[in-house]
Design an enzyme around this catalytic site. Sequence first.
Site, PDB file in Angstrom:
ATOM      1  N   THR A 209       0.836  -1.205   0.000  1.00  0.00           N
ATOM      2  CA  THR A 209       0.000   0.000   0.000  1.00  0.00           C
ATOM      3  C   THR A 209       0.866   1.249   0.000  1.00  0.00           C
ATOM      4  OG1 THR A 209      -1.657  -1.277   1.177  1.00  0.00           O
ATOM      5  CG2 THR A 209      -1.952   1.103   1.167  1.00  0.00           C
TER       6      THR A 209
ATOM      7  N   LYS B  23       9.546  10.333  20.337  1.00  0.00           N
ATOM      8  CA  LYS B  23       9.825  11.202  21.489  1.00  0.00           C
ATOM      9  C   LYS B  23       8.532  11.575  22.194  1.00  0.00           C
ATOM     10  CE  LYS B  23      13.672  13.514  19.107  1.00  0.00           C
ATOM     11  NZ  LYS B  23      14.016  14.789  18.473  1.00  0.00           N
TER      12      LYS B  23
ATOM     13  N   HIS C  21     -10.390  -0.327   4.520  1.00  0.00           N
ATOM     14  CA  HIS C  21      -9.232  -0.195   3.634  1.00  0.00           C
ATOM     15  C   HIS C  21      -9.798   0.077   2.240  1.00  0.00           C
ATOM     16  CE1 HIS C  21      -5.370  -0.599   1.928  1.00  0.00           C
ATOM     17  NE2 HIS C  21      -5.030  -1.805   2.328  1.00  0.00           N
TER      18      HIS C  21
END
Length: 305
Positions: free
Chosen positions: A55, A82, A132
């Site tokens: 994809t 982070k 999807h």
Amino acid sequence: MKHLLSVADLGADGIEEVMRVTDSFVEVSERAIPRVPALRGRTVVSLFYEESTRTRLSFEMAAKRLSADTMNFSVSTSSAKKGESLRDTCQTIEAMGIDALVVRHSSAGVPWQVASWVGCPVINAGDGWHEHPTQALLDCYTIRGRRGSLVGLRIAVVGDVKHSRVARSGVLAFTMLGAEVTIVAPPTLLPPSLDGWPVEVSHDLDSVLAKVDVVYLLRMQAERQSEALLPSLREYTARYGLTRNRFDLLPDDALVMHPGPINRGVEIAADVADLPRSLITRQVANGVAVRMAVLFLLLGSEPRA
Ligand code: NCD
């Protein structure tokens, strides 16, 4: 249409429009230099919080063939590590002046959230077990290419439906275009409720195969299964795998499909995956042209404000 989040956003007419535009991009893809200037100066960013081969590369190739610039956000090397939030990440990327975000995430609904935070079009490239849509579009396009239309076709969707966003979007799209869908799975791999799913259900693959036009196999999504849903993979294959013997039960012109990545020897036998009636690589090839059509329809008409 501003975003592509669900197949339901398109409806049957919208899917047909994508198919028509895809036809012209298939022609582009066959040229010696498969590139058109349609999205020159535009930037398409892939924001993938979950792994992907097909994809991600397919969207990237589609954008490049339309002459757009592409950028890839990869979680493992970004400030998400982070602790930067999804919302801050999206707004940071948007501030650079981008034209579309292609989003994949392991949680259902994330592309909708992203669409509410940013001003540019958002394309759902897979959200959790939910949807999807571009996979469903490329599957419809692939079937249409072989059969002309999906009207009246009988399609069996086989395997781990419970964890499959491909199945959810596929069932919606196939039935919108007039196909009849039967889901074939052991009870533990069905969603808790099939209310509202326009499908028949069977637990007996052998009895279904002789009557189908397309058998669509799903990957056994072991990474999404937190409990033991199957006695063993070997027993799953014995009852639900498309072995060579089962392939021989299919009508002579029936087609075999799978979204990839395939587990050879689990849901599909290695030799069956490579037969001419298996469309697995055709699906991948069509995926690029379908995604070109989606990007073009979302971005092609208006330049960025
Ligand atoms: C699927 C996915 O990631 O949803 N693959 C794909 O996009 N072609 C199916 C899967 O992972 O089984």
